[in-house]
Scaffold this motif. Structure first.
Motif, PDB file in Angstrom:
ATOM      1  N   MET A 272      14.084   5.720 -25.904  1.00 17.35           N
ATOM      2  CA  MET A 272      13.548   5.059 -27.344  1.00 17.35           C
ATOM      3  C   MET A 272      14.391   3.642 -27.452  1.00 17.35           C
ATOM      4  O   MET A 272      13.686   2.740 -27.970  1.00 17.35           O
ATOM      5  N   GLN A 273      15.634   3.543 -27.087  1.00 17.75           N
ATOM      6  CA  GLN A 273      16.520   2.384 -27.100  1.00 17.75           C
ATOM      7  C   GLN A 273      15.838   1.335 -26.423  1.00 17.75           C
ATOM      8  O   GLN A 273      15.560   0.055 -26.863  1.00 17.75           O
ATOM      9  N   ASP A 274      15.116   1.764 -25.056  1.00 19.46           N
ATOM     10  CA  ASP A 274      14.600   0.494 -24.305  1.00 19.46           C
ATOM     11  C   ASP A 274      13.390   0.478 -25.010  1.00 19.46           C
ATOM     12  O   ASP A 274      12.966  -1.021 -25.075  1.00 19.46           O
ATOM     13  N   LEU A 275      12.813   1.097 -25.632  1.00 20.30           N
ATOM     14  CA  LEU A 275      11.436   0.838 -26.437  1.00 20.30           C
ATOM     15  C   LEU A 275      11.679  -0.143 -27.668  1.00 20.30           C
ATOM     16  O   LEU A 275      11.038  -1.286 -27.607  1.00 20.30           O
ATOM     17  N   ILE A 276      12.722   0.300 -28.351  1.00 19.95           N
ATOM     18  CA  ILE A 276      13.449  -0.861 -29.438  1.00 19.95           C
ATOM     19  C   ILE A 276      13.622  -2.134 -28.865  1.00 19.95           C
ATOM     20  O   ILE A 276      13.211  -3.076 -29.436  1.00 19.95           O
ATOM     21  N   ASN A 277      14.492  -2.041 -27.565  1.00 17.18           N
ATOM     22  CA  ASN A 277      14.845  -3.366 -27.085  1.00 17.18           C
ATOM     23  C   ASN A 277      13.465  -4.180 -26.637  1.00 17.18           C
ATOM     24  O   ASN A 277      13.263  -5.381 -26.800  1.00 17.18           O
ATOM     25  N   GLN A 278      12.360  -3.502 -26.218  1.00 20.95           N
ATOM     26  CA  GLN A 278      11.167  -4.156 -25.598  1.00 20.95           C
ATOM     27  C   GLN A 278      10.185  -4.638 -26.868  1.00 20.95           C
ATOM     28  O   GLN A 278       9.646  -5.535 -26.913  1.00 20.95           O
ATOM     29  N   GLU A 279      10.178  -3.612 -27.768  1.00 20.04           N
ATOM     30  CA  GLU A 279       9.063  -3.994 -28.829  1.00 20.04           C
ATOM     31  C   GLU A 279       9.439  -4.320 -30.134  1.00 20.04           C
ATOM     32  O   GLU A 279       8.693  -4.791 -30.918  1.00 20.04           O
ATOM     33  N   MET A 280      10.565  -3.940 -30.513  1.00 22.43           N
ATOM     34  CA  MET A 280      10.795  -4.170 -32.012  1.00 22.43           C
ATOM     35  C   MET A 280      11.878  -5.053 -32.377  1.00 22.43           C
ATOM     36  O   MET A 280      12.798  -4.938 -33.267  1.00 22.43           O
ATOM     37  N   GLY A 281      11.629  -6.428 -31.954  1.00 20.71           N
ATOM     38  CA  GLY A 281      12.197  -7.533 -32.453  1.00 20.71           C
ATOM     39  C   GLY A 281      11.982  -7.925 -33.721  1.00 20.71           C
ATOM     40  O   GLY A 281      10.713  -7.641 -34.099  1.00 20.71           O
TER      41      GLY A 281
END
Length: 267
Positions: free
Chosen positions: A69-78
């Motif tokens: 999830m942290q990886d997804l946050i880094n990728q997707e949730m700027g």
């Protein structure tokens, strides 16, 4: 003694709530890619559905879901933070829950700007134990998601997610949004295969937006507005009231809580 659900045949783990999301394909084996995610656990930020389903992997633990999830946050949730808009919207919401007459010159002070963080992996099923050579499990359940400080007193119990919608915008996708409260629910549909001896539970990890803020004002106990201004301006009572708390909401994708679901193995 283990609290387990021993499975010999295909069965329903739970039957709570409504229809499973569109990305759940009961005809697909768990080894096949569900339409919820594109490659590995990386997802398309423009996907309409917020849930990513992952097949069981023997080495997967709750901490692994958190890392994903942290990886997804880094990728997707700027995000872009609009401070003046957020502070005004938050103050407007807070004053709904405070008596305007007694609180003079209220303001919001931001201790920590809104940021996207993990709601750590949590258990959404009973414990499951496969006691036969193979087991195929089908999960249909409505699961609740709470922000990390939802049990604490403060802004999370008073203020909706509306100020985030005003003062925070996503730079990567227009499908992302925020829950109205610090709690949200979603329907899960998940089919997966286990082998004899597998033991664990279905876990889910989610994302939240969180800010750490102060509500500051002069509280005047006098029932006279003019006297209150004197009380606050010409004495030591300026800023005699301060409330410090987290303001939080669950991150949504296409109206569904953004999350990763998978089987979590236990020894």
């Amino acid at each position: 003694m283990r609290n387990i659900l021993s499975l010999a045949l295909i069965g329903l783990l739970a039957a709570i709530g409504s229809t499973a999301p569109a990305c759940f394909n009961p005809a697909a084996r768990h080894q096949d890619a569900f339409s919820c995610f594109s490659h590995g656990y990386r997802s398309n930020p423009h996907e309409k559905d917020g849930i990513i389903y992952l097949p069981p992997t023997r080495s997967r633990q709750g901490a692994d879901l958190d890392a994903m999830m942290q990886d997804l946050i880094n990728q997707e949730m700027g995000i872009r933070y609009h401070s003046a808009e957020y502070e005004k919207a938050l103050l407007d919401e807070l004053m709904i829950y405070h008596d305007w007459y007694h609180f003079l010159a209220p303001r919001v002070e931001i201790r920590s700007n809104p940021n996207i963080s993990i709601i750590p992996a949590h258990q959404v099923s009973e414990y499951i134990y496969c006691s036969t050579p193979t087991c195929r499990i089908t999960l249909h359940i409505t699961a609740g998601i709470s922000t990390t400080h939802s049990t604490e007193l403060g802004f999370t119990t008073e203020v909706s997610g509306k100020p985030f919608g005003v003062g925070v915008s996503f730079s990567t996708s227009t499908t992302f949004g925020f829950s109205e409260t610090m709690e949200e629910s979603t329907s899960l549909g998940y089919e997966f295969d286990l082998v004899q001896g597998d033991y664990g539970y279905v876990g889910m990890v989610n994302a939240q937006v969180s800010a750490f803020v102060d509500f500051v004002s002069c509280y005047c106990p006098i029932h006279d507005l003019e006297a209150c201004w004197d009380y606050c301006e010409y004495s030591q009572n300026v800023d005699n009231y301060r409330e410090t708390a987290y303001h939080e909401a669950v991150i949504l994708a296409g109206g569904v809580p953004r999350g990763i679901v998978s089987f979590v193995y236990r020894n």
